[in-house]
Enzyme design. Structure first.
Site, short mmCIF file in Angstrom:
data_model
loop_
_atom_site.label_atom_id
_atom_site.label_comp_id
_atom_site.label_asym_id
_atom_site.label_seq_id
_atom_site.Cartn_x
_atom_site.Cartn_y
_atom_site.Cartn_z
N PRO A 2 1.87 6.81 14.11
CA PRO A 2 1.25 7.80 14.94
C PRO A 2 1.44 7.54 16.39
O PRO A 2 0.62 6.92 17.03
CB PRO A 2 -0.21 7.78 14.57
CG PRO A 2 -0.29 6.98 13.33
CD PRO A 2 0.98 6.24 13.24
N GLU A 3 2.52 8.05 16.84
CA GLU A 3 2.69 8.15 18.29
C GLU A 3 2.73 9.64 18.59
O GLU A 3 2.50 10.44 17.68
CB GLU A 3 3.98 7.44 18.73
CG GLU A 3 4.02 5.97 18.27
CD GLU A 3 5.25 5.23 18.76
OE1 GLU A 3 5.72 5.54 19.86
OE2 GLU A 3 5.74 4.36 18.03
N HIS A 86 -6.87 5.57 -0.75
CA HIS A 86 -7.25 5.29 0.63
C HIS A 86 -7.69 6.53 1.40
O HIS A 86 -7.62 6.56 2.62
CB HIS A 86 -6.12 4.58 1.39
CG HIS A 86 -5.50 3.46 0.63
ND1 HIS A 86 -6.20 2.34 0.24
CD2 HIS A 86 -4.24 3.29 0.14
CE1 HIS A 86 -5.40 1.53 -0.45
NE2 HIS A 86 -4.21 2.08 -0.52
N ARG A 104 -4.96 0.93 6.12
CA ARG A 104 -5.46 -0.28 6.79
C ARG A 104 -6.84 -0.11 7.40
O ARG A 104 -7.39 -1.06 7.94
CB ARG A 104 -4.45 -0.73 7.84
CG ARG A 104 -3.20 -1.29 7.21
CD ARG A 104 -2.14 -1.60 8.25
NE ARG A 104 -2.59 -2.63 9.17
CZ ARG A 104 -1.90 -3.00 10.23
NH1 ARG A 104 -0.76 -2.42 10.50
NH2 ARG A 104 -2.36 -3.94 11.01
#
Length: 256
Positions: A2-3, A86, A104
């Site tokens: 995610p940029e 997740h 994460r």
DNA sequence: TCATCCCTGTGG
DNA sequence: CCACAGGGATGA
């Protein structure tokens, strides 16, 4: 993921699906996000979905739901079917759901009346301030580009890509760039980001970024993650060094 | 300005 | 098993 290109791709895919729609309910599947549904008065209309740097803002009637994907987060659009592993947060709409999936668990979701982050100008906005700003910094140019207070939206991948395309060694102090180099940088920043945006971002083998519709990004890095592999321009092996605590890739021949 | 930490998964 | 991973907050 995610940029800027990945976040913008996410926002562009979600906006037409949920703008103007009623957010009926929010469910936190991860206890650390339990504060999110508690802080919201629902149902509420989604006035818009916006990007600020790498933040995603859901503008509701009276508050923002502010999401940051950090390293491994993504937002998916689902009309039916089981949740992927997740899945942390579910936003329920009449015709489907937005899922916040984050392996994460470094991603964040907050509810606030206003967006208060110290972000510099967006990397896709006017960059005419660049020469003056760079002159004032002794940080390596790559570290400067990564600092969201300077410029918002660039992360580790695109910092490397931008400097490769500008032919600038990432270790160079920001203030040491010549006017010609600054001009190249200014031109290359939007060029690389727009190119990546057109490809729907970058999806690396080990980190399954995907758009809300489940598509992978097609941007192929020139240097990022290519340590030891031949430079696509000159064939010289790509070098990896550490700058500001993160892996930094460059071509020692193309970048001076 | 830098190291450390957050958390989990994967690849060497 | 350990190193490392695209981000960013924090404290020294």
């Amino acid at each position: 993921m995610p940029e800027l290109p990945e976040v913008e791709s996410t926002v562009r895919a979600l906006r037409p699906r949920i703008r103007g729609q009623r957010l009926l309910a929010v469910r936190a599947l991860d206890p650390v996000l339990a504060h999110v549904p508690r802080a919201m008065a629902l149902p509420a209309a989604v006035q818009d979905v916006e990007r600020r740097g790498k933040y995603i803002l859901f503008r509701l009637d009276t508050v923002f739901l502010i999401v940051h994907l950090r390293m491994s987060g993504r937002l998916l659009w689902r009309e039916e079917g089981a949740y992927p592993p997740h899945t942390r947060l579910v936003l329920e709409f009449p015709h489907g759901e937005v899922l916040f999936v984050d392996v994460r668990r470094l991603g964040t979701a907050e509810v606030a009346r206003e967006f208060r982050e110290e972000l510099g100008p967006d990397a896709l906005s006017d960059l005419s301030f660049l020469p003056q700003a760079l002159r004032r910094s002794r940080a390596p140019i790559k570290v400067w580009l990564l600092d969201q207070r300077n410029l918002a939206g660039i992360g580790n991948i695109y910092a490397a890509e931008i400097l490769f395309r500008a032919g600038i060694d990432p270790r160079r102090p920001a203030h040491s760039l010549t006017p010609a180099e600054v001009a190249r940088l200014r031109a290359v920043i939007p060029a690389v980001l727009e190119e990546a945006l057109a490809a729907l971002g970058t999806t690396l083998a080990d980190a399954a970024y995907q758009t809300p519709e489940g598509e992978a990004g097609d941007y192929a890095p020139w240097v990022y993650g290519r340590e030891g592999l031949p430079c696509k321009v000159c064939g010289t092996p790509i070098v990896r060094v550490e700058l500001g605590g993160r892996g930094t890739y460059f071509c020692p021949r193309c970048q001076k």
